[in-house]
Design a protein around this motif. Structure first.
Motif, PDB file in Angstrom:
ATOM      1  N   GLU A 109      -0.742  -6.654 -15.533  1.00  0.00           N
ATOM      2  CA  GLU A 109       0.142  -7.430 -14.667  1.00  0.00           C
ATOM      3  C   GLU A 109      -0.503  -8.731 -14.201  1.00  0.00           C
ATOM      4  OE1 GLU A 109       2.129  -5.357 -11.569  1.00  0.00           O
ATOM      5  OE2 GLU A 109       2.398  -3.559 -12.794  1.00  0.00           O
ATOM      6  N   SER A 110       0.360  -9.681 -13.856  1.00  0.00           N
ATOM      7  CA  SER A 110      -0.084 -10.962 -13.300  1.00  0.00           C
ATOM      8  C   SER A 110      -0.017 -10.890 -11.780  1.00  0.00           C
ATOM      9  CB  SER A 110       0.830 -12.088 -13.779  1.00  0.00           C
ATOM     10  OG  SER A 110       0.754 -12.220 -15.173  1.00  0.00           O
ATOM     11  N   PHE A 111      -0.941 -11.577 -11.123  1.00  0.00           N
ATOM     12  CA  PHE A 111      -0.997 -11.595  -9.670  1.00  0.00           C
ATOM     13  C   PHE A 111      -1.130 -13.037  -9.201  1.00  0.00           C
ATOM     14  CE2 PHE A 111      -2.494  -7.500 -11.087  1.00  0.00           C
ATOM     15  CZ  PHE A 111      -1.840  -6.617 -10.250  1.00  0.00           C
ATOM     16  N   ALA A 112      -0.833 -13.264  -7.944  1.00  0.00           N
ATOM     17  CA  ALA A 112      -0.911 -14.608  -7.368  1.00  0.00           C
ATOM     18  C   ALA A 112      -1.900 -14.609  -6.204  1.00  0.00           C
ATOM     19  CB  ALA A 112       0.465 -15.035  -6.867  1.00  0.00           C
ATOM     20  N   PRO A 113      -2.552 -15.753  -5.943  1.00  0.00           N
ATOM     21  CA  PRO A 113      -3.439 -15.836  -4.790  1.00  0.00           C
ATOM     22  C   PRO A 113      -2.689 -15.474  -3.507  1.00  0.00           C
ATOM     23  CG  PRO A 113      -3.736 -17.739  -6.207  1.00  0.00           C
ATOM     24  CD  PRO A 113      -2.537 -17.002  -6.730  1.00  0.00           C
ATOM     25  N   GLY A 114      -3.348 -14.710  -2.649  1.00  0.00           N
ATOM     26  CA  GLY A 114      -2.747 -14.283  -1.392  1.00  0.00           C
ATOM     27  C   GLY A 114      -2.056 -12.936  -1.482  1.00  0.00           C
ATOM     28  N   GLU A 115      -1.850 -12.448  -2.693  1.00  0.00           N
ATOM     29  CA  GLU A 115      -1.149 -11.174  -2.876  1.00  0.00           C
ATOM     30  C   GLU A 115      -2.073  -9.995  -2.579  1.00  0.00           C
ATOM     31  OE1 GLU A 115       1.776  -9.299  -6.286  1.00  0.00           O
ATOM     32  OE2 GLU A 115       0.704 -11.155  -6.683  1.00  0.00           O
ATOM     33  N   PHE A 116      -1.537  -8.967  -1.929  1.00  0.00           N
ATOM     34  CA  PHE A 116      -2.301  -7.762  -1.620  1.00  0.00           C
ATOM     35  C   PHE A 116      -2.124  -6.761  -2.754  1.00  0.00           C
ATOM     36  CE2 PHE A 116      -1.814  -9.653   2.533  1.00  0.00           C
ATOM     37  CZ  PHE A 116      -3.066  -9.456   3.087  1.00  0.00           C
ATOM     38  N   ILE A 117      -3.242  -6.137  -3.164  1.00  0.00           N
ATOM     39  CA  ILE A 117      -3.204  -5.144  -4.237  1.00  0.00           C
ATOM     40  C   ILE A 117      -3.925  -3.883  -3.787  1.00  0.00           C
ATOM     41  CG2 ILE A 117      -3.144  -6.935  -6.024  1.00  0.00           C
ATOM     42  CD1 ILE A 117      -6.085  -6.127  -6.664  1.00  0.00           C
ATOM     43  N   GLU A 118      -3.641  -2.791  -4.485  1.00  0.00           N
ATOM     44  CA  GLU A 118      -4.361  -1.541  -4.231  1.00  0.00           C
ATOM     45  C   GLU A 118      -5.031  -1.113  -5.524  1.00  0.00           C
ATOM     46  OE1 GLU A 118      -4.031   2.722  -2.003  1.00  0.00           O
ATOM     47  OE2 GLU A 118      -2.213   1.535  -2.261  1.00  0.00           O
ATOM     48  N   HIS A 119      -6.361  -1.038  -5.493  1.00  0.00           N
ATOM     49  CA  HIS A 119      -7.179  -0.664  -6.650  1.00  0.00           C
ATOM     50  C   HIS A 119      -7.579   0.802  -6.498  1.00  0.00           C
ATOM     51  CE1 HIS A 119     -10.681  -0.587  -9.319  1.00  0.00           C
ATOM     52  NE2 HIS A 119     -10.129  -1.631  -9.922  1.00  0.00           N
ATOM     53  N   PRO A 120      -7.589   1.573  -7.586  1.00  0.00           N
ATOM     54  CA  PRO A 120      -7.907   2.999  -7.472  1.00  0.00           C
ATOM     55  C   PRO A 120      -9.332   3.297  -7.002  1.00  0.00           C
ATOM     56  CG  PRO A 120      -7.688   2.351  -9.781  1.00  0.00           C
ATOM     57  CD  PRO A 120      -7.251   1.186  -8.954  1.00  0.00           C
ATOM     58  N   VAL A 121     -10.258   2.382  -7.205  1.00  0.00           N
ATOM     59  CA  VAL A 121     -11.650   2.603  -6.792  1.00  0.00           C
ATOM     60  C   VAL A 121     -11.999   1.807  -5.540  1.00  0.00           C
ATOM     61  CG1 VAL A 121     -14.075   2.320  -7.466  1.00  0.00           C
ATOM     62  CG2 VAL A 121     -12.395   3.108  -9.145  1.00  0.00           C
ATOM     63  N   PHE A 122     -11.636   0.531  -5.501  1.00  0.00           N
ATOM     64  CA  PHE A 122     -12.050  -0.358  -4.416  1.00  0.00           C
ATOM     65  C   PHE A 122     -11.116  -0.329  -3.208  1.00  0.00           C
ATOM     66  CE2 PHE A 122     -13.522  -2.655  -8.351  1.00  0.00           C
ATOM     67  CZ  PHE A 122     -14.818  -2.175  -8.283  1.00  0.00           C
ATOM     68  N   GLY A 123      -9.907   0.215  -3.356  1.00  0.00           N
ATOM     69  CA  GLY A 123      -8.964   0.288  -2.245  1.00  0.00           C
ATOM     70  C   GLY A 123      -8.083  -0.943  -2.159  1.00  0.00           C
ATOM     71  N   ILE A 124      -7.669  -1.280  -0.945  1.00  0.00           N
ATOM     72  CA  ILE A 124      -6.767  -2.410  -0.735  1.00  0.00           C
ATOM     73  C   ILE A 124      -7.573  -3.700  -0.665  1.00  0.00           C
ATOM     74  CG2 ILE A 124      -5.109  -3.476   0.840  1.00  0.00           C
ATOM     75  CD1 ILE A 124      -4.272  -0.645   1.660  1.00  0.00           C
ATOM     76  N   GLY A 125      -7.059  -4.719  -1.346  1.00  0.00           N
ATOM     77  CA  GLY A 125      -7.712  -6.015  -1.341  1.00  0.00           C
ATOM     78  C   GLY A 125      -6.685  -7.126  -1.431  1.00  0.00           C
ATOM     79  N   ARG A 126      -7.177  -8.347  -1.353  1.00  0.00           N
ATOM     80  CA  ARG A 126      -6.292  -9.511  -1.434  1.00  0.00           C
ATOM     81  C   ARG A 126      -6.818 -10.448  -2.511  1.00  0.00           C
ATOM     82  NH1 ARG A 126      -4.694 -13.532   3.527  1.00  0.00           N
ATOM     83  NH2 ARG A 126      -3.015 -14.619   2.448  1.00  0.00           N
ATOM     84  N   VAL A 127      -5.917 -10.924  -3.360  1.00  0.00           N
ATOM     85  CA  VAL A 127      -6.290 -11.859  -4.421  1.00  0.00           C
ATOM     86  C   VAL A 127      -6.702 -13.172  -3.768  1.00  0.00           C
ATOM     87  CG1 VAL A 127      -5.510 -13.088  -6.485  1.00  0.00           C
ATOM     88  CG2 VAL A 127      -4.679 -10.758  -6.024  1.00  0.00           C
ATOM     89  N   VAL A 128      -7.920 -13.602  -4.072  1.00  0.00           N
ATOM     90  CA  VAL A 128      -8.456 -14.828  -3.498  1.00  0.00           C
ATOM     91  C   VAL A 128      -8.202 -16.006  -4.436  1.00  0.00           C
ATOM     92  CG1 VAL A 128     -10.562 -16.001  -2.733  1.00  0.00           C
ATOM     93  CG2 VAL A 128     -10.244 -13.577  -2.253  1.00  0.00           C
ATOM     94  N   ASP A 129      -8.425 -15.764  -5.743  1.00  0.00           N
ATOM     95  CA  ASP A 129      -8.341 -16.868  -6.703  1.00  0.00           C
ATOM     96  C   ASP A 129      -8.054 -16.319  -8.091  1.00  0.00           C
ATOM     97  OD1 ASP A 129      -8.493 -19.493  -7.613  1.00  0.00           O
ATOM     98  OD2 ASP A 129     -10.674 -19.508  -7.748  1.00  0.00           O
ATOM     99  N   ILE A 130      -7.376 -17.102  -8.911  1.00  0.00           N
ATOM    100  CA  ILE A 130      -7.166 -16.774 -10.313  1.00  0.00           C
ATOM    101  C   ILE A 130      -8.241 -17.528 -11.080  1.00  0.00           C
ATOM    102  CG2 ILE A 130      -5.570 -16.852 -12.267  1.00  0.00           C
ATOM    103  CD1 ILE A 130      -4.691 -15.023  -9.895  1.00  0.00           C
TER     104      ILE A 130
END
Length: 155
Positions: A109-130
């Motif tokens: 999937e594609s993501f945009a800066p500022g978008e919140f994601i949930e990773h199975p190992v690292f948990g919840i994070g926010r896209v900082v930069d592409i």
């Protein structure tokens, strides 16, 4: 191993030759008191140990990095960057809307800066930069990670 010595399995900050950033690495091989090979905890690559950029480690007469100072500096740098990342992550998490769930991370999937994601190992994070066509930098509670994104399936 005595206190202050580094061995295989220990984590240090090092320059990643693939990611082109100072990142956390796991020590793979040590000869004497010199780190020889590391495994990047972000991209999964194995390579020769390079001290973090911006530091000037002391070298032996054979050109190997002396562990006593470089590892102490690397460990302090990892602690400092982890504390800074945790503080930044907490600030970012306050900005997350409570009524909007983060998107599940998938490499396709594609993501945009500022978008919140949930990773199975690292948990919840926010896209900082592409970073390029297939990489993005995301901040998680334990620090910034470079993740694959927008990966087309080869089937």
């Amino acid at each position: 191993m005595g206190r202050g010595s580094i061995g295989p399995g220990d984590d240090v900050e090092a320059w990643c030759t693939r990611c082109r950033m100072n990142l956390n690495h796991r020590v793979i091989a040590v000869v004497g008191s010199n780190i020889q090979r590391v495994h990047c905890l972000t991209c999964g690559g194995d390579h020769k140990y390079y001290p973090p950029k911006g530091t000037k480690p002391e070298k032996t007469e054979r050109g190997h990095v002396k562990i006593a100072r470089s590892v102490d500096k690397a460990a302090a740098s990892v602690r400092t960057s982890a504390a800074r990342a945790a503080g930044e992550w907490q600030t970012i998490m306050r900005e997350m809307s409570p009524d909007r769930a983060p998107r599940t991370y998938r490499v396709t999937e594609s993501f945009a800066p500022g978008e919140f994601i949930e990773h199975p190992v690292f948990g919840i994070g926010r896209v900082v930069d592409i970073v390029g066509a297939e990489r993005m930098q995301v901040i998680f509670k334990d620090g910034r990670k470079v993740l694959v994104c927008n990966k087309k399936s080869s089937a």
